[in-house]
Design a protein around this motif. Sequence first.
Motif, PDB file in Angstrom:
ATOM      1  N   ASN A 131       0.618  -1.210   0.178  1.00 23.04           N
ATOM      2  CA  ASN A 131      -0.058   0.037  -0.126  1.00 23.04           C
ATOM      3  C   ASN A 131       0.888   1.325   0.091  1.00 23.04           C
ATOM      4  O   ASN A 131       0.473   2.068  -0.708  1.00 23.04           O
ATOM      5  N   VAL A 132       1.960   1.209   0.879  1.00 17.35           N
ATOM      6  CA  VAL A 132       2.881   2.285   1.003  1.00 17.35           C
ATOM      7  C   VAL A 132       3.422   2.764  -0.439  1.00 17.35           C
ATOM      8  O   VAL A 132       3.648   3.787  -0.752  1.00 17.35           O
ATOM      9  N   SER A 178       1.254   3.740  -3.170  1.00 17.80           N
ATOM     10  CA  SER A 178       0.643   5.296  -3.145  1.00 17.80           C
ATOM     11  C   SER A 178       1.948   6.213  -3.337  1.00 17.80           C
ATOM     12  O   SER A 178       1.690   7.253  -3.881  1.00 17.80           O
ATOM     13  N   ALA A 179       3.247   5.687  -3.122  1.00 20.47           N
ATOM     14  CA  ALA A 179       4.274   6.547  -3.328  1.00 20.47           C
ATOM     15  C   ALA A 179       4.573   6.374  -4.844  1.00 20.47           C
ATOM     16  O   ALA A 179       4.839   7.474  -5.647  1.00 20.47           O
TER      17      ALA A 179
END
Lengths: 433, 289
Positions: A388-389, A392-393
Amino acid sequence: MRSILRVGAMATVAATALLTAGCSSPAADEPAAEGPVELSFWAWAPNIEKVVELWNEENPDIKVTVSKQDGGDPAITKLLTAINAGSGAPDLIQAEYQKIPTLVASDALADISADAGDLEEKFPEGVWDSVTLGGDALYAVPQDSGPMMFYYREDILKELGLEVPTTWEEYADVARAVHASDPKRYLGTFSANDAGWFAGMAQQAGTSWWSIDGDSWGVDIDSEATEKVASFWGGLVEEGAIDNKPMYTPEWNAGLNDGSQVGWLSAVWAPGVLSGNAADTAGLWKAAPMPQWEGEDATGNWGGSSTAVTSQSEHAAAATEFATWMNTDPEAVQALVTESGIYPAASDEAEASLSTAPEFFSNQPDFYDVAADVAQTVSPFTYGPNVNVAFSAYNDEFAKAADAKTESAFVDALQAMQEITVTDLEDNGFNVK
Amino acid sequence: MLAPGIVLFAVFMAAPILYTLYLSFQRVEVSGLGLGSGARKQVFAGLDNYAAALGDPEFGASVGRVLTYGAILIPCMLGLALLFALLLDSRRSRATTFSRVAIFLPYAVPAVISSLLWGFLYLPSVSPFYYLTERLGIEMPQILSSQLIMFGIANIALWGGVGFNMIVIYTSLKAVPNDIYEAARLDGASETQIALRIKIPIVTPSLIMTALFSIVATLQVFAEPTTLRPLTNTLSTSWTPLMKVYRDAFTRDDIYSAAASSIVIAAATLLISFVFLRVVQKRAFGQED
């Protein structure tokens, strides 16, 4: 959200395309004797309850009840809440591949390797890696997959006298020629909104963004292979041969329909999206394997999900048996294809159950033969506990790069993505190599 | 008698705020690979989350964007609302009921819907505006580009918000007794002079109130940029402070730092509103006493 749309669209296609449902005789194997067992199953694939009905008819000892979910993201959020609360989780859940490490990290999934038996050779290596995280444990049985393919407007390429590109170098040349023929036309677009798409292309280039090394996670987003992919696209965007607007916008849909988007690097579920978004172009598109880097033919995965047993299930063995049946039994897989419109992950069953090309591709009767060959070449890829991180990055960093329109900005974006992902893991206390 | 109010306040206001405060001092600590049971536990974080939120350049950048956005939006919003209210209130206006409803109507459109609507109008290949200007041979700038996106979003908020603020100002204009205007006219004041010298000073309290509402709404801008984000490369997932909170909590699954950022935003909003009221009220009402 988007994956629901895709699945939904695929369902329509498959329902119309597959006229006959195979009707093999019910399997005679009796389930392990555990007495009557009740299993709950959270899933969102359309009509999956009809597939489950087949199981319930044949297996009175293990009754599975489907609880319909809104989609991949909400189901996982709900599951994680139930896991944190200590109760309320179902026995089985439909989980997208990139969610598995996050679920495992939250201790939401059971290791079913002991109960599942030998399933490995039924699935392509790349898919198998996603459910084992590259280790000995097995966290889910693969359900469907999204091997990536190259879709192009046959009529326009023919009109321009262009060959279908088989290497990325040729792809770049064709892209230049298409754009030169009309400044509004593009062979494709670089979408900063679709991290899964870019991950699939990195996968094709032979890299894996995460890895497990003993007790530590490795993060290799800025590997040489991904950097090659990023600078390839950055270069094309910089010279203007490729569009830099995101996919799945009204503008992009209009482009698919009016012929200004001449190609699309997508996955096996693309016919559903195309028939929904570009209805006027039925019969004009064709599918081909992805353009290749040097070396063996390879492709990536974009989308797809699996059936997992949760850590709160008291009947893990029975649940595993059901999950295995649903995704490998010929009758069940056929029903998944007919009712839910998925592209099965199990190789042999996929080939057996998909024979007629989708209606939108009636000009390409061998559509599923191409797809089956491509599906065999999916490269291995491991997702990490903070997909997820990283995703989104990707959205933020590559949006900046696509807006800046320089090759160096694309490479910088990749490095920023690596840094953000590693920092997040370290901040949370994960061991990072 | 107060019991129901106190209970509702405690359950729906105080409890969530206290829980958010509690969460903002916690964090998750993972050991090893983080796989399997017991690998993840919630621990006390002290002020780490606050330090991270305040030290994050993305947070600072999002605050900067919101301030620029407010500097564009609030003067336009209040200026137009006041202008419309004065026009509707002037004696020579025709079809005032229709105009009032027409200006107010966009306020009834939810921000997500109006953002989608404007988003379509901003996309050159599906927008009738771009179609027309192209036919006329005029080259229109790209509103979704990084230079203009701020104005594009401010425009959506303006379209939706002017009507509400106009009604507030218009209502207070209507409350003014007619004798005052008559006296002014007898003294030979023109309509413009009446507007500038009498009406505007009288509606100053409602202007202050609408300004305060607008400031709070600006600091909380979320729906418009979130809805437009998939259409363009120029909006990041942390474009405004609230978007960053949303991303941290639901995309990055880090509810603790999102809680800390929320507390910071709430405190800042409170502080700005308070300072604004103190400064403005002194200037506006100080002279009247």
